[in-house]
Design a protein around this motif. Structure first.
Motif, PDB file in Angstrom:
ATOM      1  N   TRP A  67       1.260  -1.236  -0.014  1.00  0.00           N
ATOM      2  CA  TRP A  67      -0.296  -0.291  -0.237  1.00  0.00           C
ATOM      3  C   TRP A  67       0.916   1.608  -0.290  1.00  0.00           C
ATOM      4  O   TRP A  67       0.628   2.750   0.550  1.00  0.00           O
ATOM      5  CB  TRP A  67      -1.234  -0.113   1.659  1.00  0.00           C
ATOM      6  N   HIS A  70       0.220   5.152  -1.228  1.00  0.00           N
ATOM      7  CA  HIS A  70      -1.608   4.974  -1.803  1.00  0.00           C
ATOM      8  C   HIS A  70      -2.220   5.872  -0.438  1.00  0.00           C
ATOM      9  O   HIS A  70      -3.828   5.529  -0.367  1.00  0.00           O
ATOM     10  CB  HIS A  70      -2.427   4.010  -2.053  1.00  0.00           C
ATOM     11  N   GLU A  73      -6.274   6.574   0.062  1.00  0.00           N
ATOM     12  CA  GLU A  73      -6.756   6.237  -1.477  1.00  0.00           C
ATOM     13  C   GLU A  73      -7.668   4.868  -1.023  1.00  0.00           C
ATOM     14  O   GLU A  73      -7.484   4.554   0.524  1.00  0.00           O
ATOM     15  CB  GLU A  73      -5.993   5.431  -2.000  1.00  0.00           C
ATOM     16  N   TYR A  83      -6.467   0.722  -6.851  1.00  0.00           N
ATOM     17  CA  TYR A  83      -6.653   1.755  -5.905  1.00  0.00           C
ATOM     18  C   TYR A  83      -7.217   2.445  -6.347  1.00  0.00           C
ATOM     19  O   TYR A  83      -7.613   2.581  -7.808  1.00  0.00           O
ATOM     20  CB  TYR A  83      -5.721   2.414  -5.105  1.00  0.00           C
ATOM     21  N   LEU A  84      -8.492   3.149  -5.668  1.00  0.00           N
ATOM     22  CA  LEU A  84      -8.696   3.830  -6.102  1.00  0.00           C
ATOM     23  C   LEU A  84      -8.638   6.368  -5.385  1.00  0.00           C
ATOM     24  O   LEU A  84      -8.814   6.470  -3.988  1.00  0.00           O
ATOM     25  CB  LEU A  84     -10.560   4.175  -6.122  1.00  0.00           C
ATOM     26  N   LEU A  85      -8.182   6.808  -6.756  1.00  0.00           N
ATOM     27  CA  LEU A  85      -8.240   7.905  -5.631  1.00  0.00           C
ATOM     28  C   LEU A  85      -9.158   9.191  -6.065  1.00  0.00           C
ATOM     29  O   LEU A  85      -9.959   8.938  -6.754  1.00  0.00           O
ATOM     30  CB  LEU A  85      -7.087   8.587  -6.893  1.00  0.00           C
ATOM     31  N   PRO A  86      -9.605   9.299  -4.110  1.00  0.00           N
ATOM     32  CA  PRO A  86     -10.967  10.051  -4.190  1.00  0.00           C
ATOM     33  C   PRO A  86     -10.859  11.285  -4.713  1.00  0.00           C
ATOM     34  O   PRO A  86      -9.606  12.193  -4.736  1.00  0.00           O
ATOM     35  CB  PRO A  86     -11.503  10.336  -3.078  1.00  0.00           C
ATOM     36  N   ARG A  87     -11.706  12.076  -5.137  1.00  0.00           N
ATOM     37  CA  ARG A  87     -11.985  13.522  -5.174  1.00  0.00           C
ATOM     38  C   ARG A  87     -13.079  14.211  -4.425  1.00  0.00           C
ATOM     39  O   ARG A  87     -13.607  13.173  -3.487  1.00  0.00           O
ATOM     40  CB  ARG A  87     -12.497  13.678  -6.500  1.00  0.00           C
ATOM     41  N   HIS A 103     -15.230  13.168   1.130  1.00  0.00           N
ATOM     42  CA  HIS A 103     -13.411  13.677   1.073  1.00  0.00           C
ATOM     43  C   HIS A 103     -12.832  15.536   0.810  1.00  0.00           C
ATOM     44  O   HIS A 103     -13.959  15.942  -0.112  1.00  0.00           O
ATOM     45  CB  HIS A 103     -12.997  13.538  -0.022  1.00  0.00           C
TER      46      HIS A 103
END
Length: 229
Positions: A67, A70, A73, A83-87, A103
């Motif tokens: 990890w 990250h 994420e 992995y998902l990169l948040p907005r 977020h």
């Protein structure tokens, strides 16, 4: 043309691409993870030892191993970690704590209202189980400095012995959140008060009525409004 979508970074199928199903399936997996997002927990810096397909975790700061890099994420397990990169504006439910985070564009927060510079208000609930002994017991649950307390609820988990009943309160106000509370297992109380600001960290305590505690266990749930500038 971009190789991914602008918001979720889902992979796009290129013209005349071979093995289109690989790209398509990868996009579906990421979309599946991002829809109605819920994670198991948010405190891990390394992956669990035996993840199941579909498990999701919010990666804590200082992550290492698989990890690493990250932090913050959403990690999804599917025969390997994705992995998902948040907005800004994403919301995620944390099952271990039964809370929803949003977020801010910088990090995850439990705020219910906020300002562009980081001011915030948050509604928070926390719980603890207390073993009873003696005249009174400091619970370890603390009303935070500069918070507004709304309620302290209690439930008797294991029948109270020694005392005929108990009180829930703070130093100097032993029954602030409930007096004469039931000693029998299953007894409960919702100690609602008029919203009150506290200007120092204030521990909750459970006090015996009649005689000292010789046994028993209760659960306390503290609900507060917290603020930041």
């Amino acid at each position: 043309m971009s190789e991914t979508t602008p918001l979720l970074a889902l992979p796009l199928i290129a013209a005349a691409q071979a093995q289109k199903h690989v790209t398509h399936n990868e996009a579906l997996m990421l979309l599946d993870a991002a829809t109605q997002p819920a994670v198991i927990d948010r405190g891990r810096t390394t992956p669990p030892g035996a993840p199941m397909a579909g498990d999701r975790h919010l990666v804590a700061a200082g992550a290492s191993g698989e990890w690493a890099g990250h932090d913050g994420e959403i990690a999804l397990y599917d025969a390997g970690w994705r992995y998902l990169l948040p907005r800004a504006g994403w919301r995620v439910y944390v099952a271990a704590e039964r809370i929803t985070l949003v977020h801010t564009g910088v990090d995850w927060s439990d705020l219910i209202a906020g300002t562009p510079s980081g001011g915030m208000a948050a509604l928070r609930a926390s719980e603890i189980e207390v073993d009873l002994a003696g005249a009174w017991v400091a619970s370890g649950l603390v009303i935070p400095n500069r918070a507004i307390c709304l309620c302290v609820a209690s439930r008797t988990l294991v029948t109270v012995t020694g005392a005929s009943a108990y009180e829930v309160g703070i130093a100097g106000e032993s029954d602030k959140f409930g007096a004469g509370l039931g000693a029998a297992a299953g007894s409960s109380n919702i100690g609602v008060i008029g919203p009150q600001a506290f200007y120092a960290d204030t521990p909750l305590r459970v006090s015996a009525v009649g005689s000292a505690f010789t046994g028993g266990r209760v659960r306390l749930v503290l609900t507060t409004l917290a603020f930041a500038i």
